[in-house]
Design an enzyme around this catalytic site. Structure first.
Site, PDB file in Angstrom:
ATOM      1  N   ASN A 111       0.861  -1.192   0.000  1.00 37.81           N
ATOM      2  CA  ASN A 111       0.000   0.000   0.000  1.00 37.81           C
ATOM      3  C   ASN A 111       0.891   1.233   0.000  1.00 37.81           C
ATOM      4  OD1 ASN A 111      -2.423   1.559   0.317  1.00 37.81           O
ATOM      5  ND2 ASN A 111      -1.941   1.789   2.487  1.00 37.81           N
ATOM      6  N   SER A 145       4.944   6.790   2.237  1.00 35.87           N
ATOM      7  CA  SER A 145       5.431   5.488   2.719  1.00 35.87           C
ATOM      8  C   SER A 145       4.811   4.368   1.899  1.00 35.87           C
ATOM      9  CB  SER A 145       5.018   5.256   4.176  1.00 35.87           C
ATOM     10  OG  SER A 145       5.407   6.318   5.012  1.00 35.87           O
ATOM     11  N   ASP A 154      -2.634   0.104   8.236  1.00 38.15           N
ATOM     12  CA  ASP A 154      -1.498   1.042   8.117  1.00 38.15           C
ATOM     13  C   ASP A 154      -0.338   0.725   9.062  1.00 38.15           C
ATOM     14  OD1 ASP A 154      -2.694   2.535   6.123  1.00 38.15           O
ATOM     15  OD2 ASP A 154      -3.425   4.097   7.465  1.00 38.15           O
TER      16      ASP A 154
END
Ligand code: GAR
Length: 209
Positions: A111, A145, A154
């Site tokens: 992601n 990131s 996350d």
């Protein structure tokens, strides 16, 4: 030889990160990888338009089309298996990936997040809300990131990060634009490293060779 990446991209919106990765593949900057499927929960997502323009199978699959979570996830899994997907790239996908899919694709889902994780991640932290929070807390630095997706939202191990200064004149919108530039650099780079078999994940530890 490492495995060829058959990538599914999940995107909810504009799809500029998807486009950056696609361009890197088409330009030969990423070898050993192909985007074989694009899935969006929004029927009008720019990502679906881009995919169709490039003759990549593009599917609108939303939880709302199904009566249960299981039916929805079974549909996603059958598409992933049908297209022989072995790697998943979340590119502005605003929904959570079910833990069964995370387990089936352990350490094979990445992601991109528009902040320096572990800061400014988690529930409610998506899109412009992230940049609003960064400015409200008077951070001097922000960035992008790329991380591995695991069951904790996350919180999976970070693969690549790049920073940018937050200026006193920055608005959430101007910061978002600066961070998006970085995203378009590091996301194709991360996919390239995976395609070259140069990323190893052991527990929560990422090593790049
Ligand atoms: C990107 O900034 C991405 O980091 C963010 O959504 C945007 C999508 O842009 N993702 C999240 O906030 C995930 N929590 P794009 O559709 O143009 O790639």
């Amino acid at each position: 030889m490492h495995e060829h990446l058959n990538i599914a991209v999940f995107a909810s919106g504009k799809g500029s990160n998807f486009k950056a990765i696609l361009e890197a593949i088409n330009a030969g900057r990423i070898c050993n990888a192909k985007i074989v499927l694009v899935i969006s929960n929004n029927s009008d997502a720019g990502a679906l338009v881009t995919a169709r323009e490039h003759h990549i199978p593009a599917r609108h699959v939303s939880r709302k089309q199904f009566s249960t979570d299981d039916d929805f996830n079974a549909k996603l899994m059958s598409l992933l298996v049908g297209y022989r997907v072995n790697f998943i790239v979340l590119a502005g996908y605003m929904k959570k990936i079910d833990s069964k899919i995370v387990q089936s694709y352990k350490n094979r889902i990445i992601n991109i997040h528009p902040a320096l994780l572990p800061k400014f991640g988690g529930s409610g932290m998506y899109g412009i809300h992230v940049h609003e929070a960064v400015i409200a807390s008077k951070e001097n630095l922000s960035g992008a990131s790329v991380h591995i997706v695991d069951e904790e939202y996350d919180r999976g191990p970070v693969v690549l990060q790049k920073t940018v200064a937050v200026d006193s004149t920055d608005t959430p919108e101007s910061l978002a634009a600066k961070v998006l530039q970085l995203e378009h650099e590091i996301y194709p780079e991360a996919v390239r490293l995976f395609a070259e078999g140069r990323i190893k994940v052991i527990g929560k530890q990422v090593s790049i060779s």
